[in-house]
Each structure stands twice: as C-alpha cells, then as structure tokens.
Design a protein around this motif. Structure first.
Motif, PDB file in Angstrom:
ATOM      1  N   UNK A 214      29.799  42.184  59.506  1.00 41.03           N
ATOM      2  CA  UNK A 214      30.960  41.908  60.063  1.00 41.03           C
ATOM      3  C   UNK A 214      31.675  42.163  59.160  1.00 41.03           C
ATOM      4  N   UNK A 215      32.865  42.817  59.257  1.00 38.75           N
ATOM      5  CA  UNK A 215      34.067  42.915  58.231  1.00 38.75           C
ATOM      6  C   UNK A 215      34.714  42.063  57.390  1.00 38.75           C
ATOM      7  N   UNK A 216      34.888  40.582  57.908  1.00 42.39           N
ATOM      8  CA  UNK A 216      34.998  39.626  57.668  1.00 42.39           C
ATOM      9  C   UNK A 216      33.626  38.685  56.963  1.00 42.39           C
ATOM     10  N   UNK A 217      32.716  39.166  57.072  1.00 41.77           N
ATOM     11  CA  UNK A 217      32.073  39.296  56.294  1.00 41.77           C
ATOM     12  C   UNK A 217      32.000  38.932  54.820  1.00 41.77           C
ATOM     13  N   UNK A 218      32.318  40.874  54.502  1.00 42.62           N
ATOM     14  CA  UNK A 218      32.553  41.735  54.161  1.00 42.62           C
ATOM     15  C   UNK A 218      33.307  41.116  53.212  1.00 42.62           C
ATOM     16  N   UNK A 219      34.727  40.546  53.472  1.00 40.82           N
ATOM     17  CA  UNK A 219      36.105  40.383  53.142  1.00 40.82           C
ATOM     18  C   UNK A 219      35.626  39.870  51.564  1.00 40.82           C
ATOM     19  N   UNK A 220      34.556  38.035  52.613  1.00 41.38           N
ATOM     20  CA  UNK A 220      34.102  37.393  51.874  1.00 41.38           C
ATOM     21  C   UNK A 220      34.017  37.747  50.171  1.00 41.38           C
ATOM     22  N   UNK A 221      33.139  38.361  50.411  1.00 39.24           N
ATOM     23  CA  UNK A 221      32.824  39.080  49.035  1.00 39.24           C
ATOM     24  C   UNK A 221      33.519  39.733  48.131  1.00 39.24           C
ATOM     25  N   UNK A 222      34.747  40.788  48.599  1.00 35.77           N
ATOM     26  CA  UNK A 222      35.978  41.216  48.427  1.00 35.77           C
ATOM     27  C   UNK A 222      36.406  39.913  47.255  1.00 35.77           C
ATOM     28  N   UNK A 223      36.687  38.987  48.313  1.00 34.36           N
ATOM     29  CA  UNK A 223      37.541  38.161  47.723  1.00 34.36           C
ATOM     30  C   UNK A 223      36.566  37.006  46.542  1.00 34.36           C
ATOM     31  N   UNK A 224      35.612  36.894  46.774  1.00 34.69           N
ATOM     32  CA  UNK A 224      34.410  35.869  45.837  1.00 34.69           C
ATOM     33  C   UNK A 224      34.847  36.099  44.614  1.00 34.69           C
ATOM     34  N   UNK A 225      34.416  37.975  44.582  1.00 40.02           N
ATOM     35  CA  UNK A 225      34.435  39.200  43.460  1.00 40.02           C
ATOM     36  C   UNK A 225      35.591  39.133  42.444  1.00 40.02           C
ATOM     37  N   UNK A 226      36.883  38.675  43.745  1.00 38.36           N
ATOM     38  CA  UNK A 226      38.728  39.031  42.736  1.00 38.36           C
ATOM     39  C   UNK A 226      38.378  40.560  42.864  1.00 38.36           C
ATOM     40  N   UNK A 227      38.226  41.378  44.124  1.00 35.56           N
ATOM     41  CA  UNK A 227      38.301  42.622  43.857  1.00 35.56           C
ATOM     42  C   UNK A 227      38.935  43.254  45.159  1.00 35.56           C
ATOM     43  N   UNK A 228      39.649  42.502  45.431  1.00 34.89           N
ATOM     44  CA  UNK A 228      40.533  42.737  47.261  1.00 34.89           C
ATOM     45  C   UNK A 228      41.318  43.782  46.697  1.00 34.89           C
ATOM     46  N   UNK A 229      42.470  43.401  46.010  1.00 37.63           N
ATOM     47  CA  UNK A 229      44.323  44.465  45.744  1.00 37.63           C
ATOM     48  C   UNK A 229      43.297  45.514  45.648  1.00 37.63           C
ATOM     49  N   UNK A 230      42.831  45.457  44.657  1.00 37.05           N
ATOM     50  CA  UNK A 230      41.984  46.775  43.998  1.00 37.05           C
ATOM     51  C   UNK A 230      41.594  48.053  44.981  1.00 37.05           C
ATOM     52  N   UNK A 231      40.167  47.222  45.719  1.00 31.33           N
ATOM     53  CA  UNK A 231      39.916  47.711  46.995  1.00 31.33           C
ATOM     54  C   UNK A 231      40.777  47.956  47.928  1.00 31.33           C
ATOM     55  N   UNK A 232      42.017  47.081  48.387  1.00 30.66           N
ATOM     56  CA  UNK A 232      42.470  47.971  49.724  1.00 30.66           C
ATOM     57  C   UNK A 232      44.229  48.613  48.889  1.00 30.66           C
ATOM     58  N   UNK A 233      43.979  48.204  47.353  1.00 30.39           N
ATOM     59  CA  UNK A 233      45.046  49.542  47.691  1.00 30.39           C
ATOM     60  C   UNK A 233      44.337  50.939  47.773  1.00 30.39           C
ATOM     61  N   UNK A 234      43.097  51.164  47.497  1.00 29.71           N
ATOM     62  CA  UNK A 234      42.273  51.881  47.611  1.00 29.71           C
ATOM     63  C   UNK A 234      41.369  52.866  48.740  1.00 29.71           C
TER      64      UNK A 234
END
Length: 368
Positions: A302-322
């Motif tokens: 699921x996308x929610x599961x992948x989001x957890x990885x984004x936040x764990x890695x601290x890349x969420x802001x840069x990724x979602x800007x892109x």
C-alpha cells in the motif's frame, strides 16, 4: 453481454400502452416501441387498470448485465383525457410518486419540472401521438409517470446531491442500457459540473471520492461532499471542465489515487494502470535513496506502507515536492492552457503530503 432498457424506455412503453387502452377501451398485456437506438422493445405489462377516465399500467425495468439499482423496478404510466383540448401541448407529461423534481439549475430540466429528461419526454410524446393519430383523437392527454419505490431508491443515487428531490430520474439517451457503467459515470460527472457552472461557479473542486473528508474540513474548512466526484476519470473531468468554461480546477485526493497522476496517468483505475510503488520509488531515487530503500518501497503493498519508509528515511518533503511538481506538470498539460489546474494530496495517517503552488489560495479565498 446482455443489454437492458432505460427507465425512459419503460416510461414510453407504459405510456403508449395506457394510451391505447384508454382510447380503445380494451386491455393489453404487451406493447412494442422503437428506442432511439433503433432497437425494438416489447415488454409485458403489469398492474393494468382501465377506468372510464384513465388507464394505467407498469413496465418492469430490465437492466441486462449492467449493475443497476433500478433493475426490476416498476415504472408506471397513467394516461387521462384533458378537457378542453390544449392546442399548445396535446401531450402533457409530469411526474408522480417516486419521480424526482428538479430544485437546482443546470440539469436537463428546469427548476420545478419533474426529473423526466428530454429524450424520454420525446419518446413518450412520439409514442402517444402515434396512438392518438391511430384512434383519430383530437383532444389532449395527460401522462403521469410514477415509480412507487423511487423515493427510497433515490437515496442510493446522485440525485440528492444534484438537487433532485423526491425520487429517481427518468433517463436515457438511446433507450438502451449498455453493460458496464463507464458512460453512466461520465454522464454523472458532466451533470454535476454543468450544474455547478450554471450556479455561477468558476472553480471546480474535484475529488475521486470522500477519502480525507475530515482532513479537508479541519485543514481548509471544506466539505468534500460538495466536490464533484470524478472517480477514476481525472483526465475526462478536466476535459469537461474546460469545455464548460471553468477558469480553475482543484483536484483533491488520497495518495493512493493521485500518485498515479505524477506519472501522467489520467485514468487511475487499477485495471488501467497500477504503478504506485514504481512512482514512489522513482521519487525516492530522485531524492538519493539507497538501493535497499528502493527495493523496500517496491515491495510495499500500500501507499501508506511506502509512506512510512519515506518518513523513516526523512525524505518525505523532498520526495513530495518532486511528486507535486510532476502532478502539476501533467495536470497543466491536460488543461492545455485553457484552465488553471491545482492539486492537494493527503493520506489518512499523515494528512497533507503536498500541494501545488496556488491550491491553498483558492480555498482561503473561497474562490469556488
């Protein structure tokens, strides 16, 4: 797959049969009409009533292989003579019990009219006028269409949100129900957009569904129930909004649907495309994620599961800007310079994930 017949075809068939019974004084058990598609329709008649002043009967709707909540309902027509003759309208049509009535502008019928659309009205009048000519009847006839179960059924349709109260609509442009519901969905989206445009809206707020209703209320004070529901048909909805003359469109939705738009996918149904994890992984690559992280994202369900990885890695802001940059590009491309397109994307767990440059301004200024 087996085709069916619309409520409009049922109403026209019942009207023709009732007119024949009224003018001949004899009961009928079956009738035949020709639909606008050129296909003959020969239903059996039910609940036949013949009196000195009126005749009525019902036709049971058969939807074929299309999943339709109106399948099996009885559509009634009651025909009575009007005296004196009305030269302006020899065939007068109205709705009775279970047929909705229009309360908002922008629909097929004006406010106050029964929700019997134009083509069904034309079908009814054509069939009834043929009967009047056959029996040399030069007076006027009043046709009342009713659906006893219509009011309860209407609660399961889009009618209440469209401003059609008290029952279902009598609809159909070809008289035929085609299996699969894509056209019906697109027609409903068009009706909602047309209605909002007729009420003066210059900005269309569009959402695939009601996911994130509480988030939108808390964050922007907007009730997502009021948005046009585009289902999976994002591209077609933008096209319709352009044609209707909207100046702006804001797409609001859950990442599970909208992440696909970042790849230029404008029909988000899973049978058309399901590259959610690939697109999330592509954004992570752009932001420098390791091979191990990419493999982990690609293995998510699921996308929610992948989001957890984004936040764990601290890349969420840069990724979602892109990601929002890509979404903005593809929405703008579909808009083709004819409409301003914006987007707000969120998740159930994290709330706001990203927004295009001017999306929030539209909500803050109540520009819709």
């Amino acid at each position: 797959m087996k085709k069916g017949f619309t409520t409009g075809s049922c109403a026209a068939a019942a009207s023709k049969a009732a007119a024949i019974m009224l003018l001949s004084g004899k009961k009928k058990t079956q009738i035949e009409i020709e639909t606008p598609a050129g296909i003959k329709y020969s239903p059996e008649l039910e609940d036949i009533q013949l009196d000195s002043g009126y005749a009525s009967c019902a036709v049971r709707k058969q939807s074929g292989d299309d999943p339709d909540i109106t399948n099996g309902i009885l559509v009634y027509a009651k025909v009575s003579c009007i005296d004196p003759k009305d030269e302006e309208g020899r065939v007068l049509i109205d709705g009775g019990k279970g047929v909705g009535r229009v309360t908002r502008p922008g629909l097929d019928q004006p406010v106050g009219n029964a929700a019997i659309n134009s083509v069904p009205r034309q079908m009814i009048e054509k069939e009834v006028r043929q009967v009047m000519d056959l029996y040399d009847y030069d007076g006027s006839l009043f046709i009342e269409i009713s659906v006893p179960d219509g009011e309860a059924l209407a609660e399961k349709t889009f009618n209440p949100r469209l401003g059609i109260e008290g029952g279902i609509s009598i609809i159909g442009t070809t008289g035929i129900v085609e299996p699969m519901s894509t056209k019906a969905l697109l027609d409903t989206i068009l009706v909602e957009l047309r209605q909002k445009r007729a009420m003066g809206d210059c900005c269309a707020i569009v959402s695939p569904g009601n996911y994130g209703r509480e988030f939108m209320k808390e964050k922007y004070g907007y009730d997502l129930d009021a948005a046009v529901k585009c289902s999976n048909y994002i591209g077609e909805t933008i096209d319709m909004a352009k044609e209707l003359g909207f100046e702006k469109l804001v797409l609001c939705g859950h990442i599970g649907k909208l992440i696909k738009v970042s790849g230029g996918i404008m029909n988000t149904h899973s049978r058309e495309a399901d590259c959610r994890m690939e697109l999330l992984a592509a954004a992570a690559i752009k932001c420098g994620a390791s091979t191990e992280v990419l493999q982990e994202i690609l293995g998510c369900v699921s996308t929610e599961e992948a989001l957890d990885i984004y936040f764990r890695e601290g890349i969420e802001k840069e990724c979602f800007d892109y990601i929002m940059e890509k979404i903005a590009f593809y929405l703008s491309k579909r808009g083709a310079g004819q409409i301003q397109t914006e987007c707000i994307m969120y998740s159930n767990k994290e709330g706001l994930l990203g927004k295009t440059e001017n999306a929030e301004d539209i909500f803050q200024n109540k520009d819709f």
